[in-house]
Design an enzyme around this catalytic site. Sequence first.
Site, PDB file in Angstrom:
ATOM      1  N   CYS A 272       0.594  -1.160   0.523  1.00 13.25           N
ATOM      2  CA  CYS A 272      -0.102  -0.377   0.161  1.00 13.25           C
ATOM      3  C   CYS A 272       0.732   1.265  -0.188  1.00 13.25           C
ATOM      4  O   CYS A 272       1.401   1.779  -1.212  1.00 13.25           O
ATOM      5  CB  CYS A 272      -1.151  -0.251   0.913  1.00 13.25           C
ATOM      6  SG  CYS A 272      -2.609   0.736   0.901  1.00 13.25           S
ATOM      7  N   HIS A 355      -4.172  -5.485   0.024  1.00 15.84           N
ATOM      8  CA  HIS A 355      -3.425  -6.041   1.346  1.00 15.84           C
ATOM      9  C   HIS A 355      -3.621  -7.481   1.391  1.00 15.84           C
ATOM     10  O   HIS A 355      -4.646  -8.174   1.297  1.00 15.84           O
ATOM     11  CB  HIS A 355      -4.912  -5.207   2.561  1.00 15.84           C
ATOM     12  CG  HIS A 355      -3.696  -3.635   2.705  1.00 15.84           C
ATOM     13  ND1 HIS A 355      -3.879  -3.278   3.860  1.00 15.84           N
ATOM     14  CD2 HIS A 355      -4.813  -2.803   1.870  1.00 15.84           C
ATOM     15  CE1 HIS A 355      -3.031  -2.313   3.988  1.00 15.84           C
ATOM     16  NE2 HIS A 355      -3.869  -2.045   2.947  1.00 15.84           N
ATOM     17  N   GLU A 357      -2.528  -9.489   2.905  1.00 17.59           N
ATOM     18  CA  GLU A 357      -2.857 -10.239   4.609  1.00 17.59           C
ATOM     19  C   GLU A 357      -4.560  -9.722   5.097  1.00 17.59           C
ATOM     20  O   GLU A 357      -4.599 -10.554   5.938  1.00 17.59           O
ATOM     21  CB  GLU A 357      -2.244  -9.251   6.189  1.00 17.59           C
ATOM     22  CG  GLU A 357      -3.210  -8.001   6.700  1.00 17.59           C
ATOM     23  CD  GLU A 357      -2.806  -6.902   5.095  1.00 17.59           C
ATOM     24  OE1 GLU A 357      -3.194  -5.940   5.198  1.00 17.59           O
ATOM     25  OE2 GLU A 357      -1.947  -6.706   4.385  1.00 17.59           O
TER      26      GLU A 357
END
Length: 381
Positions: A272, A355, A357
Amino acid sequence: MSSSPTSQPALLVLADGLVLRGEAFGAKATALGEVVFNTGMTGYQEVMTDPSYAGQLVTFTYPELGNTGVNSSDQEADAPHVRGVIARQLAPRESNWRSEGSLEAWLQHHSVVGISGIDTRSLVRHLREGGAMNGAISTDGTTPQQLLEQVRAMPSMAGLNLAKEVSTPEPYSWTSLCPASFDQRLQDNPATPYRVVAIDFGIKRAILERLVAHGCDVTVLPADATPEQVLERQPEGVFLSNGPGDPSAVSSGIDLAKALVAHENLPLFGICLGHQILGLALGGTTFKLGYGHRGLNHPCGTTGVVEITSQNHGFALDADSLPADQMEVTHLNLNDRTVAAFAHRQKPIFGVQYHPEASPGPHDADHHFGRFAALMSERRG
């Protein structure tokens, strides 16, 4: 929408003069920020505690908030980072086996302002047409004209370095998974963990946990860390985190990335804001998106393999600015063809705009953490 006898009125005022009336929840105050929207159907607590939302008033398109309450395991930071919450409806009662309390009580405790009873579908259409813009939520009786004057006096998100406001003031280590996690997705790890330095521009706890799950022993340093402070820890890889604000304003982070790019064959991985900072350090430029990408179902890819991804950003790398002899765009956002990931052609360096995760979101992109671990393994020889 008519108020119940116990409800308090609230106002939402946008910089273009739009005034919406609803009902107050959370703290009794006025909050100013950039009004954005998130299209996810779940994960409101992770969104509210994500430091990347610092300085923003978040509109949730899912029609009801608070139905699963809040719990300590789903937090991405110690407290919410959103300045305000905009909702269609607030659930009157939470119901979930993991709940530790109500969303409203939690927001009151953390002094976050909320407004409900808003036609969020109409508001999102307005923001899509006019772009994300500054606004105010008020639950303390401030008049619309007073709010509009305050909003129009605010600076734009463009040019703001918010990373320094959310970064850790002191270094710390992260070597464990959340003990309450029921989704640890453990990997095959090396006998000796990889020494990773993570630069905190607004890092999420879920990212730290995924790094640990992939065999990393992580030391987190502040956003203004110097190359000397990073290299004295003898890292086998350096991670540049997510965060809020305009990436081009994070000058110390860009300078750090430039120094690390020039240092040996050190693996670098950015997510990001960290991805954007890496791109800037390698000669690219960034621009502000009209209304950003914030949600859990953004398709990304280039070669016929599509990842459904979790995203939260208002800026992007300009593909035409990236030096083609050094950088390869490996993934595009398939909704608007903006840069979603890149890799250096000669060095072990890559960045991912979305993202991997998740938290919340799908796990399609978790392999990027494994990719980082593989680069460190290759460097060990």
